[in-house]
Design a protein around this motif. Structure first.
Motif, PDB file in Angstrom:
ATOM      1  N   VAL A 183      22.753  -2.631  46.043  1.00 50.27           N
ATOM      2  CA  VAL A 183      24.002  -1.864  45.609  1.00 50.27           C
ATOM      3  C   VAL A 183      25.268  -2.555  46.458  1.00 50.27           C
ATOM      4  O   VAL A 183      25.156  -2.768  47.606  1.00 50.27           O
ATOM      5  CB  VAL A 183      23.863  -0.460  46.165  1.00 50.27           C
ATOM      6  N   THR A 184      26.239  -2.418  45.842  1.00 56.77           N
ATOM      7  CA  THR A 184      27.433  -3.069  46.354  1.00 56.77           C
ATOM      8  C   THR A 184      28.562  -1.744  46.603  1.00 56.77           C
ATOM      9  O   THR A 184      29.554  -2.256  47.336  1.00 56.77           O
ATOM     10  CB  THR A 184      28.302  -4.178  45.345  1.00 56.77           C
ATOM     11  N   ARG A 185      28.371  -0.822  45.996  1.00 56.68           N
ATOM     12  CA  ARG A 185      29.346   0.503  46.301  1.00 56.68           C
ATOM     13  C   ARG A 185      28.513   1.661  46.056  1.00 56.68           C
ATOM     14  O   ARG A 185      27.762   1.897  45.210  1.00 56.68           O
ATOM     15  CB  ARG A 185      30.363   0.324  45.197  1.00 56.68           C
ATOM     16  N   ILE A 186      28.980   2.240  46.931  1.00 56.25           N
ATOM     17  CA  ILE A 186      28.242   3.941  46.824  1.00 56.25           C
ATOM     18  C   ILE A 186      29.411   4.755  46.788  1.00 56.25           C
ATOM     19  O   ILE A 186      30.478   4.840  47.446  1.00 56.25           O
ATOM     20  CB  ILE A 186      27.522   4.312  48.292  1.00 56.25           C
ATOM     21  N   ALA A 228      20.256  -9.659  31.183  1.00 53.90           N
ATOM     22  CA  ALA A 228      20.968  -9.662  29.811  1.00 53.90           C
ATOM     23  C   ALA A 228      22.286 -10.343  30.104  1.00 53.90           C
ATOM     24  O   ALA A 228      22.840 -10.911  29.218  1.00 53.90           O
ATOM     25  CB  ALA A 228      21.448  -8.036  29.483  1.00 53.90           C
ATOM     26  N   ALA A 229      22.727 -10.239  31.267  1.00 53.92           N
ATOM     27  CA  ALA A 229      24.081 -11.211  31.605  1.00 53.92           C
ATOM     28  C   ALA A 229      23.673 -12.719  31.686  1.00 53.92           C
ATOM     29  O   ALA A 229      24.359 -13.254  31.064  1.00 53.92           O
ATOM     30  CB  ALA A 229      24.621 -11.024  33.128  1.00 53.92           C
ATOM     31  N   SER A 230      22.513 -13.064  32.045  1.00 55.41           N
ATOM     32  CA  SER A 230      22.279 -14.434  31.873  1.00 55.41           C
ATOM     33  C   SER A 230      22.111 -14.800  30.503  1.00 55.41           C
ATOM     34  O   SER A 230      22.486 -16.150  30.072  1.00 55.41           O
ATOM     35  CB  SER A 230      20.821 -14.588  32.663  1.00 55.41           C
ATOM     36  N   GLU A 231      21.456 -14.033  29.645  1.00 57.87           N
ATOM     37  CA  GLU A 231      21.191 -14.285  28.357  1.00 57.87           C
ATOM     38  C   GLU A 231      22.584 -14.465  27.296  1.00 57.87           C
ATOM     39  O   GLU A 231      22.801 -15.140  26.547  1.00 57.87           O
ATOM     40  CB  GLU A 231      20.306 -13.184  27.527  1.00 57.87           C
ATOM     41  N   ALA A 232      23.447 -13.648  27.991  1.00 56.27           N
ATOM     42  CA  ALA A 232      24.977 -13.746  27.342  1.00 56.27           C
ATOM     43  C   ALA A 232      25.889 -14.707  27.861  1.00 56.27           C
ATOM     44  O   ALA A 232      27.002 -14.908  27.597  1.00 56.27           O
ATOM     45  CB  ALA A 232      25.712 -12.334  27.387  1.00 56.27           C
ATOM     46  N   GLY A 233      25.238 -15.680  28.632  1.00 58.13           N
ATOM     47  CA  GLY A 233      26.104 -16.758  29.541  1.00 58.13           C
ATOM     48  C   GLY A 233      26.911 -16.388  30.387  1.00 58.13           C
ATOM     49  O   GLY A 233      27.854 -16.986  30.912  1.00 58.13           O
ATOM     50  N   ARG A 234      26.794 -15.182  31.177  1.00 55.80           N
ATOM     51  CA  ARG A 234      27.467 -14.586  32.122  1.00 55.80           C
ATOM     52  C   ARG A 234      26.869 -14.771  33.521  1.00 55.80           C
ATOM     53  O   ARG A 234      25.468 -14.948  33.483  1.00 55.80           O
ATOM     54  CB  ARG A 234      27.868 -13.108  31.853  1.00 55.80           C
ATOM     55  N   ASP A 235      27.573 -14.658  34.792  1.00 58.88           N
ATOM     56  CA  ASP A 235      26.877 -15.088  35.858  1.00 58.88           C
ATOM     57  C   ASP A 235      26.533 -13.421  36.364  1.00 58.88           C
ATOM     58  O   ASP A 235      27.011 -12.567  36.586  1.00 58.88           O
ATOM     59  CB  ASP A 235      27.962 -14.975  37.040  1.00 58.88           C
ATOM     60  N   PRO A 236      25.131 -13.419  36.575  1.00 65.34           N
ATOM     61  CA  PRO A 236      24.352 -12.114  36.804  1.00 65.34           C
ATOM     62  C   PRO A 236      24.800 -11.604  38.397  1.00 65.34           C
ATOM     63  O   PRO A 236      24.699 -10.570  38.560  1.00 65.34           O
ATOM     64  CB  PRO A 236      23.202 -12.318  36.868  1.00 65.34           C
ATOM     65  N   ALA A 237      24.953 -12.742  39.218  1.00 64.40           N
ATOM     66  CA  ALA A 237      25.363 -12.349  40.599  1.00 64.40           C
ATOM     67  C   ALA A 237      26.737 -11.861  40.702  1.00 64.40           C
ATOM     68  O   ALA A 237      27.223 -11.263  41.773  1.00 64.40           O
ATOM     69  CB  ALA A 237      25.269 -13.657  41.560  1.00 64.40           C
ATOM     70  N   ALA A 238      27.741 -11.792  39.708  1.00 63.01           N
ATOM     71  CA  ALA A 238      28.966 -11.557  39.570  1.00 63.01           C
ATOM     72  C   ALA A 238      28.991  -9.747  39.148  1.00 63.01           C
ATOM     73  O   ALA A 238      30.094  -9.115  39.369  1.00 63.01           O
ATOM     74  CB  ALA A 238      29.673 -12.240  38.891  1.00 63.01           C
ATOM     75  N   LEU A 239      27.871  -9.213  38.727  1.00 62.06           N
ATOM     76  CA  LEU A 239      28.018  -7.847  38.166  1.00 62.06           C
ATOM     77  C   LEU A 239      27.636  -7.045  39.536  1.00 62.06           C
ATOM     78  O   LEU A 239      26.855  -6.935  40.571  1.00 62.06           O
ATOM     79  CB  LEU A 239      26.437  -8.031  37.382  1.00 62.06           C
ATOM     80  N   GLU A 240      28.791  -6.025  39.652  1.00 62.13           N
ATOM     81  CA  GLU A 240      28.845  -5.218  40.861  1.00 62.13           C
ATOM     82  C   GLU A 240      27.643  -4.109  40.620  1.00 62.13           C
ATOM     83  O   GLU A 240      27.431  -3.611  39.202  1.00 62.13           O
ATOM     84  CB  GLU A 240      30.126  -4.609  40.938  1.00 62.13           C
ATOM     85  N   TYR A 241      27.170  -3.427  41.278  1.00 57.66           N
ATOM     86  CA  TYR A 241      26.223  -2.383  41.219  1.00 57.66           C
ATOM     87  C   TYR A 241      26.711  -1.156  42.235  1.00 57.66           C
ATOM     88  O   TYR A 241      26.503  -1.102  43.128  1.00 57.66           O
ATOM     89  CB  TYR A 241      24.986  -2.984  41.762  1.00 57.66           C
ATOM     90  N   THR A 242      26.926  -0.237  41.403  1.00 56.44           N
ATOM     91  CA  THR A 242      27.339   1.097  42.102  1.00 56.44           C
ATOM     92  C   THR A 242      26.523   2.181  41.879  1.00 56.44           C
ATOM     93  O   THR A 242      25.756   2.305  40.961  1.00 56.44           O
ATOM     94  CB  THR A 242      28.873   1.466  41.152  1.00 56.44           C
ATOM     95  N   ARG A 243      26.171   2.994  42.873  1.00 56.39           N
ATOM     96  CA  ARG A 243      25.281   4.146  42.763  1.00 56.39           C
ATOM     97  C   ARG A 243      25.938   5.232  43.389  1.00 56.39           C
ATOM     98  O   ARG A 243      26.741   5.216  44.264  1.00 56.39           O
ATOM     99  CB  ARG A 243      23.883   3.747  43.605  1.00 56.39           C
TER     100      ARG A 243
END
Length: 285
Positions: free
Chosen positions: A255-258, A221-236
């Protein structure tokens, strides 16, 4: 990997001495951030999934709690897990968040928003439960527009919010925006995170395959919106007793943050849990 901790007001209470002691010890241990949850109002019979919500649970206002914590700490970042965005007017929220960020010198940086799952809560604040997803999408746009606007004002004409030549000051500390993370365990939440969020924080009881599919959905969805998907932080969400192997598994999943939470009822035991976790993963400062 970054590690943060949650303070559960419904179970730990809103005693000022306890919340500041908890936050200060978390900061001393090296946790990146303190998260606080939100429910605006409960009622008899309220239920989230299979879990009944006793109406007497003392959910403190998360932003008021975080402002209080900010005054008692120096470094720890401030987060919500989650703020129920459809139930807040974004014009008012713009100023509240920017004010906290100014007063904390740039620490209101882990705002996580969600939709809420209690129809009675939506009804209590005059929100049509069926529209809360669209309201949240629009509110995110309003927040960013007002933060970025100058003294000439900005205008917005949406389904739920509308204004002309509006100015909102102060701005966030040292900039013109705040990161907005999106919480939720549904495919819609994953798409919202990709289209509009700076991070994705799913909850819920999902299988590993479901979690992988939703992370991929957020990134696509980030790619489709013209955004960088790699910049999306992933918290769990994690747990205080999680093993190094479990953390390594999370890292392999992207995951980048717990975020963990103390489980002991006693403050001193909670401190011991935090200290042990910090030692185990080498996060002590």
């Amino acid at each position: 990997m970054k590690f943060a901790i949650s303070y559960s007001t419904p179970f730990f209470g809103v005693d000022p001495d306890r919340i500041t002691a908890y936050a200060r010890h978390a900061e001393e241990c090296g946790f990146e951030a303190l998260y606080v949850p939100e429910h605006i109002a409960l009622y008899p019979g309220a239920q989230v999934g299979a879990m009944a919500m006793p109406p007497s649970l003392p959910f403190g206002d998360p932003l008021d709690c975080l402002n209080f914590v900010a005054a008692a700490t120096e470094r720890i970042l401030l987060g919500t897990g989650v703020l129920l965005l459809p139930y807040h007017h974004p014009v008012t929220l713009t100023k509240r968040l920017a004010t906290i960020d100014q007063l904390s010198k740039g620490r209101m940086r882990l705002l996580t928003v969600g939709l809420g799952t209690l129809p009675g809560e939506a009804q209590a604040v005059g929100v049509d439960f069926r529209t809360r997803g669209r309201r949240a999408d629009e509110a995110i746009q309003v927040l960013r527009l007002l933060w970025a606007g100058d003294d000439r004002g900005v205008s917005f004409d949406g389904e739920f919010f509308s204004f002309e030549n509006l100015c909102s000051f102060p701005k966030p500390f040292g900039g013109t925006s705040l990161p907005i993370h999106v919480g939720g365990s549904s495919p819609a939440a994953a798409r919202r995170a990709g289209r509009h969020g700076d991070g994705y924080f799913p909850g819920g009881s999902l299988t590993p395959d479901e979690r992988a599919a939703q992370l991929e959905l957020a990134r696509s969805a980030a790619s489709e919106a013209g955004r960088d998907p790699a910049a999306l932080e992933y918290t769990r969400w994690g747990s205080m007793d999680m093993s190094e192997e479990r953390v390594e598994g999370f890292a392999r999943q992207g995951v980048t943050r717990i975020v963990v939470s103390a489980t002991a009822p006693d403050l001193e035991q909670q401190r011991e849990q935090m200290s042990a976790f910090a030692r185990r993963f080498g996060i002590s400062t």
